[in-house]
Design a protein around this motif. Structure first.
Motif, PDB file in Angstrom:
ATOM      1  N   ARG A  51       0.842  -1.193   0.000  1.00 44.41           N
ATOM      2  CA  ARG A  51       0.000   0.000   0.000  1.00 44.41           C
ATOM      3  C   ARG A  51       0.882   1.250   0.000  1.00 44.41           C
ATOM      4  O   ARG A  51       0.595   2.216  -0.715  1.00 44.41           O
ATOM      5  CB  ARG A  51      -0.926  -0.013   1.216  1.00 44.41           C
ATOM      6  CG  ARG A  51      -1.914   1.124   1.207  1.00 44.41           C
ATOM      7  CD  ARG A  51      -2.885   1.010   2.344  1.00 44.41           C
ATOM      8  NE  ARG A  51      -2.225   1.349   3.593  1.00 44.41           N
ATOM      9  CZ  ARG A  51      -2.626   0.917   4.784  1.00 44.41           C
ATOM     10  NH1 ARG A  51      -3.666   0.138   4.897  1.00 44.41           N
ATOM     11  NH2 ARG A  51      -1.988   1.284   5.862  1.00 44.41           N
ATOM     12  N   ASN A  52       1.950   1.242   0.761  1.00 45.73           N
ATOM     13  CA  ASN A  52       2.864   2.386   0.770  1.00 45.73           C
ATOM     14  C   ASN A  52       3.520   2.583  -0.591  1.00 45.73           C
ATOM     15  O   ASN A  52       3.672   3.722  -1.054  1.00 45.73           O
ATOM     16  CB  ASN A  52       3.927   2.212   1.857  1.00 45.73           C
ATOM     17  CG  ASN A  52       3.353   2.366   3.240  1.00 45.73           C
ATOM     18  OD1 ASN A  52       2.320   2.997   3.436  1.00 45.73           O
ATOM     19  ND2 ASN A  52       4.012   1.779   4.219  1.00 45.73           N
ATOM     20  N   ASN A  54       2.207   1.711  -3.425  1.00 51.09           N
ATOM     21  CA  ASN A  54       1.109   2.190  -4.252  1.00 51.09           C
ATOM     22  C   ASN A  54       0.959   3.704  -4.099  1.00 51.09           C
ATOM     23  O   ASN A  54       0.818   4.430  -5.090  1.00 51.09           O
ATOM     24  CB  ASN A  54      -0.171   1.462  -3.834  1.00 51.09           C
ATOM     25  CG  ASN A  54      -1.396   1.946  -4.557  1.00 51.09           C
ATOM     26  OD1 ASN A  54      -1.527   1.765  -5.756  1.00 51.09           O
ATOM     27  ND2 ASN A  54      -2.298   2.571  -3.825  1.00 51.09           N
ATOM     28  N   ASN A  55       0.997   4.185  -2.870  1.00 52.82           N
ATOM     29  CA  ASN A  55       0.874   5.626  -2.627  1.00 52.82           C
ATOM     30  C   ASN A  55       2.032   6.392  -3.252  1.00 52.82           C
ATOM     31  O   ASN A  55       1.825   7.447  -3.864  1.00 52.82           O
ATOM     32  CB  ASN A  55       0.790   5.908  -1.128  1.00 52.82           C
ATOM     33  CG  ASN A  55      -0.520   5.460  -0.534  1.00 52.82           C
ATOM     34  OD1 ASN A  55      -1.525   5.349  -1.225  1.00 52.82           O
ATOM     35  ND2 ASN A  55      -0.516   5.199   0.751  1.00 52.82           N
ATOM     36  N   TRP A  99      -6.432   5.619  -7.460  1.00 59.22           N
ATOM     37  CA  TRP A  99      -5.640   5.678  -6.237  1.00 59.22           C
ATOM     38  C   TRP A  99      -6.542   5.461  -5.013  1.00 59.22           C
ATOM     39  O   TRP A  99      -6.256   4.634  -4.155  1.00 59.22           O
ATOM     40  CB  TRP A  99      -4.943   7.023  -6.190  1.00 59.22           C
ATOM     41  CG  TRP A  99      -3.934   7.245  -5.116  1.00 59.22           C
ATOM     42  CD1 TRP A  99      -3.488   6.351  -4.173  1.00 59.22           C
ATOM     43  CD2 TRP A  99      -3.212   8.447  -4.879  1.00 59.22           C
ATOM     44  NE1 TRP A  99      -2.545   6.936  -3.369  1.00 59.22           N
ATOM     45  CE2 TRP A  99      -2.359   8.222  -3.790  1.00 59.22           C
ATOM     46  CE3 TRP A  99      -3.211   9.690  -5.482  1.00 59.22           C
ATOM     47  CZ2 TRP A  99      -1.513   9.202  -3.286  1.00 59.22           C
ATOM     48  CZ3 TRP A  99      -2.361  10.667  -4.988  1.00 59.22           C
ATOM     49  CH2 TRP A  99      -1.530  10.427  -3.904  1.00 59.22           C
ATOM     50  N   ILE A 103      -6.442   2.280  -2.355  1.00 62.94           N
ATOM     51  CA  ILE A 103      -6.266   2.491  -0.914  1.00 62.94           C
ATOM     52  C   ILE A 103      -7.386   1.784  -0.157  1.00 62.94           C
ATOM     53  O   ILE A 103      -7.154   1.090   0.839  1.00 62.94           O
ATOM     54  CB  ILE A 103      -6.238   3.993  -0.565  1.00 62.94           C
ATOM     55  CG1 ILE A 103      -4.939   4.633  -1.059  1.00 62.94           C
ATOM     56  CG2 ILE A 103      -6.388   4.207   0.947  1.00 62.94           C
ATOM     57  CD1 ILE A 103      -4.938   6.155  -0.961  1.00 62.94           C
ATOM     58  N   ARG A 104      -8.598   1.981  -0.623  1.00 60.49           N
ATOM     59  CA  ARG A 104      -9.763   1.359   0.022  1.00 60.49           C
ATOM     60  C   ARG A 104      -9.671  -0.165  -0.037  1.00 60.49           C
ATOM     61  O   ARG A 104      -9.960  -0.866   0.931  1.00 60.49           O
ATOM     62  CB  ARG A 104     -11.032   1.851  -0.656  1.00 60.49           C
ATOM     63  CG  ARG A 104     -12.270   1.475   0.082  1.00 60.49           C
ATOM     64  CD  ARG A 104     -13.460   2.226  -0.491  1.00 60.49           C
ATOM     65  NE  ARG A 104     -14.611   1.376  -0.319  1.00 60.49           N
ATOM     66  CZ  ARG A 104     -15.490   1.097  -1.234  1.00 60.49           C
ATOM     67  NH1 ARG A 104     -15.411   1.651  -2.407  1.00 60.49           N
ATOM     68  NH2 ARG A 104     -16.490   0.301  -0.984  1.00 60.49           N
ATOM     69  N   TYR A 106      -6.910  -2.028  -0.278  1.00 61.19           N
ATOM     70  CA  TYR A 106      -5.868  -2.465   0.655  1.00 61.19           C
ATOM     71  C   TYR A 106      -6.377  -2.412   2.099  1.00 61.19           C
ATOM     72  O   TYR A 106      -6.074  -3.293   2.899  1.00 61.19           O
ATOM     73  CB  TYR A 106      -4.611  -1.594   0.523  1.00 61.19           C
ATOM     74  CG  TYR A 106      -3.714  -1.982  -0.623  1.00 61.19           C
ATOM     75  CD1 TYR A 106      -3.193  -3.259  -0.749  1.00 61.19           C
ATOM     76  CD2 TYR A 106      -3.368  -1.049  -1.597  1.00 61.19           C
ATOM     77  CE1 TYR A 106      -2.363  -3.608  -1.796  1.00 61.19           C
ATOM     78  CE2 TYR A 106      -2.533  -1.394  -2.652  1.00 61.19           C
ATOM     79  CZ  TYR A 106      -2.028  -2.667  -2.742  1.00 61.19           C
ATOM     80  OH  TYR A 106      -1.201  -3.018  -3.779  1.00 61.19           O
ATOM     81  N   ARG A 107      -7.126  -1.394   2.429  1.00 60.83           N
ATOM     82  CA  ARG A 107      -7.682  -1.279   3.783  1.00 60.83           C
ATOM     83  C   ARG A 107      -8.629  -2.448   4.066  1.00 60.83           C
ATOM     84  O   ARG A 107      -8.572  -3.056   5.131  1.00 60.83           O
ATOM     85  CB  ARG A 107      -8.413   0.049   3.937  1.00 60.83           C
ATOM     86  CG  ARG A 107      -9.003   0.233   5.309  1.00 60.83           C
ATOM     87  CD  ARG A 107      -9.715   1.550   5.413  1.00 60.83           C
ATOM     88  NE  ARG A 107     -10.204   1.725   6.768  1.00 60.83           N
ATOM     89  CZ  ARG A 107     -11.005   2.681   7.140  1.00 60.83           C
ATOM     90  NH1 ARG A 107     -11.401   3.587   6.275  1.00 60.83           N
ATOM     91  NH2 ARG A 107     -11.416   2.762   8.377  1.00 60.83           N
ATOM     92  N   SER A 150      -4.968   4.449   7.237  1.00 63.61           N
ATOM     93  CA  SER A 150      -5.785   4.215   6.039  1.00 63.61           C
ATOM     94  C   SER A 150      -6.930   5.224   5.930  1.00 63.61           C
ATOM     95  O   SER A 150      -7.366   5.543   4.829  1.00 63.61           O
ATOM     96  CB  SER A 150      -6.330   2.790   6.024  1.00 63.61           C
ATOM     97  OG  SER A 150      -7.105   2.538   7.172  1.00 63.61           O
ATOM     98  N   GLU A 153      -5.006   8.508   4.733  1.00 59.01           N
ATOM     99  CA  GLU A 153      -4.497   8.431   3.362  1.00 59.01           C
ATOM    100  C   GLU A 153      -5.610   8.412   2.327  1.00 59.01           C
ATOM    101  O   GLU A 153      -5.384   8.757   1.171  1.00 59.01           O
ATOM    102  CB  GLU A 153      -3.560   7.240   3.192  1.00 59.01           C
ATOM    103  CG  GLU A 153      -4.208   5.899   3.203  1.00 59.01           C
ATOM    104  CD  GLU A 153      -3.203   4.756   3.144  1.00 59.01           C
ATOM    105  OE1 GLU A 153      -2.043   4.968   2.768  1.00 59.01           O
ATOM    106  OE2 GLU A 153      -3.605   3.634   3.487  1.00 59.01           O
ATOM    107  N   GLN A 154      -6.828   8.050   2.710  1.00 57.02           N
ATOM    108  CA  GLN A 154      -7.934   8.087   1.758  1.00 57.02           C
ATOM    109  C   GLN A 154      -8.290   9.519   1.359  1.00 57.02           C
ATOM    110  O   GLN A 154      -8.897   9.727   0.308  1.00 57.02           O
ATOM    111  CB  GLN A 154      -9.174   7.392   2.339  1.00 57.02           C
ATOM    112  CG  GLN A 154      -9.066   5.890   2.296  1.00 57.02           C
ATOM    113  CD  GLN A 154     -10.331   5.217   2.789  1.00 57.02           C
ATOM    114  OE1 GLN A 154     -10.911   5.601   3.789  1.00 57.02           O
ATOM    115  NE2 GLN A 154     -10.754   4.204   2.085  1.00 57.02           N
TER     116      GLN A 154
END
Length: 174
Positions: A51-52, A54-55, A99, A103-104, A106-107, A150, A153-154
């Motif tokens: 996830r990191n 990805n960001n 994006w 994120i969602r 992965y959460r 999470s 970051e959303q």
């Protein structure tokens, strides 16, 4: 979210325990459970690492596209071809939507992984994460104790999208 009892019922293979009779077999079963637990915790950590990455990828990609659109537009954005500005805006907004969705996702994936880890902890001597750490952090509901990454970051893709929209509107009305 599925109740902890439902998760435990889905996680534990009751037929295995029936075949593992005797102290030696139970010791082997305990070792197997501990190894699976360690693997589950490691995999949850890897999801967070992905996830990191990805960001970082989307932050870099957004910066690259925004820089490219501004550079291609020249010193005065209001003189840039409208198609270029619209195309850039569509690309950037699409990236922000992707994006946010990732994120969602992965959460949600990590939420499920930690629920399984909690079910495994039901059979271990310690509740290190599901009751220990998570309880100390107020189960994520007390922002003075813990703000879930999470959730924070959303907001980032939405902030970028809003910035792009404001910039696009400002250029369009000039």
């Amino acid at each position: 979210m599925t109740e902890p009892e439902d998760i435990a019922a889905r996680v534990w293979n009751s037929s295995v325990a029936e075949h593992w009779q005797g102290p030696e077999a139970r010791e082997h079963l305990g070792t197997a459970v501990l190894e699976q637990y360690k693997l589950c915790v490691e995999m949850a950590d890897r999801v967070s690492a992905r996830r990191n990455l990805n960001n970082t990828f989307f932050l870099s990609l957004n910066s690259l596209v925004a820089t490219g659109v501004v550079s291609a537009g020249g010193a005065r954005a209001d003189k840039a071809p409208m198609w270029l500005l619209i195309a850039g805006l569509v690309i950037l907004l699409t990236q922000c939507a992707a994006w946010f969705t990732l994120i969602r996702s992965y959460r949600q994936l990590n939420t499920a992984k930690w629920a399984v880890i909690g079910a495994i902890e039901e059979r271990l001597p310690l509740y290190a994460y599901s009751r220990g750490e998570w309880e100390i952090l107020g189960k994520g509901s007390d922002r003075r104790k813990y703000v879930q990454l999470s959730q924070v970051e959303q907001w980032v893709p939405w902030i970028f999208a809003a910035s792009y929209l404001c910039g696009g509107i400002a250029i369009a009305v000039r």
